[in-house]
Motif scaffolding. Structure first.
Motif, PDB file in Angstrom:
ATOM      1  N   GLY A  10     -76.530 -19.437 -58.822  1.00  0.00           N
ATOM      2  CA  GLY A  10     -77.886 -18.873 -58.778  1.00  0.00           C
ATOM      3  C   GLY A  10     -78.219 -18.302 -57.410  1.00  0.00           C
ATOM      4  N   ILE A  11     -77.827 -19.004 -56.371  1.00  0.00           N
ATOM      5  CA  ILE A  11     -78.067 -18.509 -55.012  1.00  0.00           C
ATOM      6  C   ILE A  11     -77.280 -17.226 -54.778  1.00  0.00           C
ATOM      7  CG2 ILE A  11     -77.673 -19.008 -52.563  1.00  0.00           C
ATOM      8  CD1 ILE A  11     -78.345 -21.966 -53.247  1.00  0.00           C
ATOM      9  N   GLY A  12     -76.057 -17.173 -55.268  1.00  0.00           N
ATOM     10  CA  GLY A  12     -75.235 -15.968 -55.134  1.00  0.00           C
ATOM     11  C   GLY A  12     -75.844 -14.782 -55.856  1.00  0.00           C
ATOM     12  N   VAL A  13     -76.360 -15.032 -57.072  1.00  0.00           N
ATOM     13  CA  VAL A  13     -77.003 -13.957 -57.828  1.00  0.00           C
ATOM     14  C   VAL A  13     -78.247 -13.470 -57.093  1.00  0.00           C
ATOM     15  CG1 VAL A  13     -78.251 -13.436 -59.968  1.00  0.00           C
ATOM     16  CG2 VAL A  13     -76.058 -14.647 -60.058  1.00  0.00           C
ATOM     17  N   ALA A  14     -79.041 -14.403 -56.587  1.00  0.00           N
ATOM     18  CA  ALA A  14     -80.256 -14.024 -55.856  1.00  0.00           C
ATOM     19  C   ALA A  14     -79.903 -13.228 -54.597  1.00  0.00           C
ATOM     20  CB  ALA A  14     -81.059 -15.265 -55.480  1.00  0.00           C
ATOM     21  N   ALA A  15     -78.866 -13.654 -53.894  1.00  0.00           N
ATOM     22  CA  ALA A  15     -78.444 -12.935 -52.690  1.00  0.00           C
ATOM     23  C   ALA A  15     -77.949 -11.534 -53.054  1.00  0.00           C
ATOM     24  CB  ALA A  15     -77.357 -13.715 -51.965  1.00  0.00           C
ATOM     25  N   GLY A  16     -77.238 -11.409 -54.146  1.00  0.00           N
ATOM     26  CA  GLY A  16     -76.768 -10.104 -54.591  1.00  0.00           C
ATOM     27  C   GLY A  16     -77.910  -9.180 -54.934  1.00  0.00           C
ATOM     28  N   ILE A  17     -78.894  -9.695 -55.633  1.00  0.00           N
ATOM     29  CA  ILE A  17     -80.061  -8.882 -55.986  1.00  0.00           C
ATOM     30  C   ILE A  17     -80.810  -8.445 -54.732  1.00  0.00           C
ATOM     31  CG2 ILE A  17     -82.329  -8.974 -57.107  1.00  0.00           C
ATOM     32  CD1 ILE A  17     -80.985 -10.753 -59.273  1.00  0.00           C
ATOM     33  N   ALA A  18     -80.956  -9.367 -53.779  1.00  0.00           N
ATOM     34  CA  ALA A  18     -81.636  -9.031 -52.531  1.00  0.00           C
ATOM     35  C   ALA A  18     -80.844  -7.964 -51.761  1.00  0.00           C
ATOM     36  CB  ALA A  18     -81.814 -10.280 -51.670  1.00  0.00           C
ATOM     37  N   ALA A  19     -79.529  -8.096 -51.746  1.00  0.00           N
ATOM     38  CA  ALA A  19     -78.693  -7.109 -51.036  1.00  0.00           C
ATOM     39  C   ALA A  19     -78.823  -5.730 -51.666  1.00  0.00           C
ATOM     40  CB  ALA A  19     -77.240  -7.565 -51.038  1.00  0.00           C
ATOM     41  N   VAL A  20     -78.845  -5.680 -52.980  1.00  0.00           N
ATOM     42  CA  VAL A  20     -78.996  -4.390 -53.665  1.00  0.00           C
ATOM     43  C   VAL A  20     -80.345  -3.779 -53.331  1.00  0.00           C
ATOM     44  CG1 VAL A  20     -79.253  -3.320 -55.936  1.00  0.00           C
ATOM     45  CG2 VAL A  20     -77.360  -4.887 -55.508  1.00  0.00           C
ATOM     46  N   ALA A  21     -81.380  -4.599 -53.300  1.00  0.00           N
ATOM     47  CA  ALA A  21     -82.714  -4.096 -52.975  1.00  0.00           C
ATOM     48  C   ALA A  21     -82.760  -3.539 -51.554  1.00  0.00           C
ATOM     49  CB  ALA A  21     -83.748  -5.204 -53.144  1.00  0.00           C
ATOM     50  N   ILE A  22     -82.100  -4.221 -50.633  1.00  0.00           N
ATOM     51  CA  ILE A  22     -82.088  -3.757 -49.241  1.00  0.00           C
ATOM     52  C   ILE A  22     -81.304  -2.458 -49.120  1.00  0.00           C
ATOM     53  CG2 ILE A  22     -81.178  -4.302 -46.938  1.00  0.00           C
ATOM     54  CD1 ILE A  22     -81.907  -7.244 -47.524  1.00  0.00           C
ATOM     55  N   VAL A  23     -80.146  -2.394 -49.774  1.00  0.00           N
ATOM     56  CA  VAL A  23     -79.288  -1.212 -49.668  1.00  0.00           C
ATOM     57  C   VAL A  23     -79.968   0.015 -50.265  1.00  0.00           C
ATOM     58  CG1 VAL A  23     -77.122  -0.221 -50.516  1.00  0.00           C
ATOM     59  CG2 VAL A  23     -77.137  -2.507 -49.557  1.00  0.00           C
ATOM     60  N   ARG A  24     -80.766  -0.162 -51.270  1.00  0.00           N
ATOM     61  CA  ARG A  24     -81.436   0.964 -51.922  1.00  0.00           C
ATOM     62  C   ARG A  24     -82.698   1.412 -51.208  1.00  0.00           C
ATOM     63  NH1 ARG A  24     -80.849  -0.251 -58.393  1.00  0.00           N
ATOM     64  NH2 ARG A  24     -78.599   0.064 -58.456  1.00  0.00           N
TER      65      ARG A  24
END
Length: 74
Positions: A10-24
């Motif tokens: 769950g933490i990995g998924v949340a971090a991935g979503i946050a990273a995508v939001a930052i990159v975009r």
């Protein structure tokens, strides 16, 4: 143990979503463009400096050859 694995997932998924939001984000793109632009300017400056040093070295070699030829004639 199973709960810890799911929590890590769950933490990995949340971090991935946050990273995508930052990159975009537009601010991230602007920052990346600035960093890349600075890198390109530094590369151009380094190439110009290397070319200047190369030209100076070629001038020194040419002058040394000229001096050697004149020394042989004298």
């Amino acid at each position: 143990m199973v709960i810890n694995k799911w929590a890590a997932f769950g933490i990995g998924v949340a971090a991935g979503i946050a990273a995508v939001a930052i990159v975009r984000s537009p601010a991230f793109h602007k920052a990346c463009a600035s960093v890349v632009g600075t890198g390109l300017r530094l590369k151009d400056d380094a190439v110009a400096f290397a070319e200047s040093v190369k030209e100076d070295a070629q001038d020194i070699v040419a002058e040394a050859k000229y001096n050697n030829e004149n020394a042989k004639k004298a």
